[in-house]
Motif scaffolding. Structure first.
Motif, PDB file in Angstrom:
ATOM      1  N   PRO A  86       0.892  -1.302  -0.078  1.00 30.26           N
ATOM      2  CA  PRO A  86      -0.060   0.024  -0.112  1.00 30.26           C
ATOM      3  C   PRO A  86       0.900   1.359  -0.091  1.00 30.26           C
ATOM      4  CG  PRO A  86       0.116  -0.832   2.017  1.00 30.26           C
ATOM      5  CD  PRO A  86       0.993  -1.813   1.178  1.00 30.26           C
ATOM      6  N   ILE A  87       0.504   2.251  -0.878  1.00 31.85           N
ATOM      7  CA  ILE A  87       1.125   3.561  -0.758  1.00 31.85           C
ATOM      8  C   ILE A  87       0.043   4.397  -0.064  1.00 31.85           C
ATOM      9  CG2 ILE A  87       1.908   5.632  -1.939  1.00 31.85           C
ATOM     10  CD1 ILE A  87       2.410   3.743  -4.465  1.00 31.85           C
ATOM     11  N   HIS A 108      -0.788   1.036  13.663  1.00 31.43           N
ATOM     12  CA  HIS A 108      -1.403   0.143  13.208  1.00 31.43           C
ATOM     13  C   HIS A 108      -0.891  -0.951  12.585  1.00 31.43           C
ATOM     14  CE1 HIS A 108      -5.248   2.417  14.139  1.00 31.43           C
ATOM     15  NE2 HIS A 108      -4.300   3.365  13.865  1.00 31.43           N
ATOM     16  N   ILE A 109       0.386  -0.674  11.939  1.00 26.81           N
ATOM     17  CA  ILE A 109       0.914  -1.747  10.827  1.00 26.81           C
ATOM     18  C   ILE A 109       2.481  -1.577  11.070  1.00 26.81           C
ATOM     19  CG2 ILE A 109      -1.046  -2.145   9.581  1.00 26.81           C
ATOM     20  CD1 ILE A 109       0.425  -0.178   7.356  1.00 26.81           C
ATOM     21  N   PHE A 122       4.639  -0.592   4.336  1.00 24.87           N
ATOM     22  CA  PHE A 122       3.910   0.373   3.487  1.00 24.87           C
ATOM     23  C   PHE A 122       4.960   1.596   2.986  1.00 24.87           C
ATOM     24  CE2 PHE A 122       3.321   2.118   7.454  1.00 24.87           C
ATOM     25  CZ  PHE A 122       3.304   3.437   7.251  1.00 24.87           C
ATOM     26  N   ILE A 123       4.486   2.410   1.937  1.00 21.50           N
ATOM     27  CA  ILE A 123       5.019   3.472   1.646  1.00 21.50           C
ATOM     28  C   ILE A 123       3.784   4.676   1.812  1.00 21.50           C
ATOM     29  CG2 ILE A 123       5.711   4.931  -0.198  1.00 21.50           C
ATOM     30  CD1 ILE A 123       6.772   2.490  -1.498  1.00 21.50           C
ATOM     31  N   HIS A 124       4.442   5.584   2.431  1.00 21.97           N
ATOM     32  CA  HIS A 124       3.548   6.800   2.776  1.00 21.97           C
ATOM     33  C   HIS A 124       4.092   7.968   1.919  1.00 21.97           C
ATOM     34  CE1 HIS A 124       1.299  10.034   4.849  1.00 21.97           C
ATOM     35  NE2 HIS A 124       0.931   9.081   5.705  1.00 21.97           N
ATOM     36  N   VAL A 125       2.937   8.753   1.217  1.00 23.90           N
ATOM     37  CA  VAL A 125       3.253   9.827   0.414  1.00 23.90           C
ATOM     38  C   VAL A 125       3.986  10.822   0.860  1.00 23.90           C
ATOM     39  CG1 VAL A 125       1.199   9.381  -0.853  1.00 23.90           C
ATOM     40  CG2 VAL A 125       1.161  11.062   0.791  1.00 23.90           C
ATOM     41  N   ASP A 126       3.908  11.135   2.414  1.00 27.02           N
ATOM     42  CA  ASP A 126       4.870  12.042   3.025  1.00 27.02           C
ATOM     43  C   ASP A 126       6.262  11.711   3.219  1.00 27.02           C
ATOM     44  OD1 ASP A 126       2.589  13.700   3.222  1.00 27.02           O
ATOM     45  OD2 ASP A 126       2.061  12.989   5.396  1.00 27.02           O
ATOM     46  N   ASP A 127       6.528  10.585   2.792  1.00 34.20           N
ATOM     47  CA  ASP A 127       8.018  10.059   2.719  1.00 34.20           C
ATOM     48  C   ASP A 127       8.636  11.049   1.610  1.00 34.20           C
ATOM     49  OD1 ASP A 127       7.353   8.442   4.698  1.00 34.20           O
ATOM     50  OD2 ASP A 127       7.278   6.667   3.298  1.00 34.20           O
TER      51      ASP A 127
END
Length: 371
Positions: free
Chosen positions: A279-280, A292-293, A298-303
């Motif tokens: 998930p992104i 939570h995980i 996962f990748i976060h857009v704020d990265d």
């Protein structure tokens, strides 16, 4: 003599009455007859119980009703589903929760016996006319249930100081029920095998709003990497099986929430994780997701400072399978479980009521959730 002849029958009668009273009061003197207060539900004459039941059915909001269901630790816990969420009826069975002595019903005639009442926020009308009348019965807890984000549900001014408990996806609610969660794998679980994939990035969406951040981010991202799109927003609705097959075929999935709210992390994240796509995330902060995980799942857009830099990272991972596979390290330890809407909330509420007998109240619901 005449007077004695007159009084003798009277004295005999008095002595007979006193003897009778002595025998009556001394018989089974160990029995304690309760006062007709909150204990009347466990002991009351047939004529009174019948009259009480008739009164309950005709007026479930009668605040003078004898509170028969005072929280007896030995009795079953009764939860009354006051309104079915969105009219959706679910199975009133909590066997999968390994709990007993919990009963659930939608029979409002049992109002005065219910230890708890469950109310779905989106089904409460603004005038509260479909709610029971205040005040609450002293032993009873009213539970507010809502799985919509604050942006997608609206406060009702009259709800402050109405409820005892909250049941919500937020981790700081009294009865937290997230959309999904991770639990340890067992020896019976199959080991994870990465499905074959022929697409880099996919997105399935129905609710299209150009003002949403997710739409704006997508419009920028697709300038730098191909995004395969599906769903009603793109005129490509999918069945459940088509959804699964599509997500299986994608290395990355845009798990973009429709709003940014505390702990609002939905099936848009958990479903791709379960199926086998990375998930992104776009929604709450990365720190909140990490509550939570696992951080490396996962990748976060704020990265990334820009959508272009995110696209460059995705293209790099597409050519480096060893690094890509590290996103699935968590699969050896955990598996995804989805929350069953309605039933899980009711069962967890019933379990909470069993284990928390003390008094509690929510005096500023609107401030807590929408403030």
């Amino acid at each position: 003599m005449a007077c004695w002849a007159y009084l003798r029958p009277t004295l005999f009668s008095i002595v007979a009455v006193l003897c009778f009273l002595h025998l009556f009061l001394s018989y089974r003197s160990d029995i304690q007859y309760p006062n007709f207060g909150i204990y009347a539900g466990s002991f009351c004459p047939a004529f009174l119980c019948a009259e009480k039941a008739q009164t309950n059915e005709s007026n479930p909001d009668n605040s003078t009703e004898i509170q028969a269901a005072s929280m007896d630790a030995e009795s079953d816990t009764l939860l009354l589903i006051w309104m079915w969420p969105f009219g959706f009826k679910f199975d009133l069975n909590c066997n999968s929760f390994n709990m007993s002595r919990c009963r659930m019903t939608d029979d409002k005639s049992l109002y005065h016996k219910a230890h708890g009442l469950l109310f779905h926020h989106r089904d409460i009308n603004g005038q509260l006319s479909n709610m029971p009348k205040l005040p609450r019965l002293t032993f009873q807890k009213w539970v507010w249930f809502n799985m919509e984000s604050p942006a997608n549900s609206f406060p009702i001014p009259g709800l402050n100081r109405v409820f005892n408990l909250t049941c919500n996806y937020r981790l700081d609610s009294d009865i937290p029920v997230p959309y999904g969660y991770l639990e340890p794998v067992t020896s019976e679980d199959e080991s994870f095998k990465l499905p074959a994939k022929d697409k880099l990035v996919c997105w399935i969406v129905s609710n299209w709003n150009p003002n949403h951040r997710r739409v704006q981010f997508y419009n920028e991202l697709r300038k730098h990497v191909e995004v395969h799109t599906y769903g009603r927003a793109f005129g490509k609705p999918l069945s459940d099986q088509e959804y699964q097959n599509t997500v299986l075929s994608c290395k990355f999935y845009l798990s973009f929430e429709n709003s940014n709210s505390r702990d609002y992390i939905t099936e848009k994240l958990y479903s791709p994780m379960k199926i086998g796509s990375v998930p992104i995330a776009l929604g709450p902060s990365r720190q909140m997701y990490e509550g939570h995980i696992p951080a490396d799942s996962f990748i976060h857009v704020d990265d990334f400072s820009t959508a272009k830099k995110l696209a460059q990272r995705l293209l790099y991972l597409d050519q480096n399978p060893a690094e890509y596979m590290q996103f699935f390290n968590w699969k050896s330890l955990f598996k995804v479980k989805h929350t069953y809407f309605g039933r899980d909330h009711a069962c967890k509420t019933c379990k909470y009521l069993q284990n928390h007998r003390g008094y509690h109240a929510v005096n500023d619901l609107n401030g807590w959730y929408w403030g």
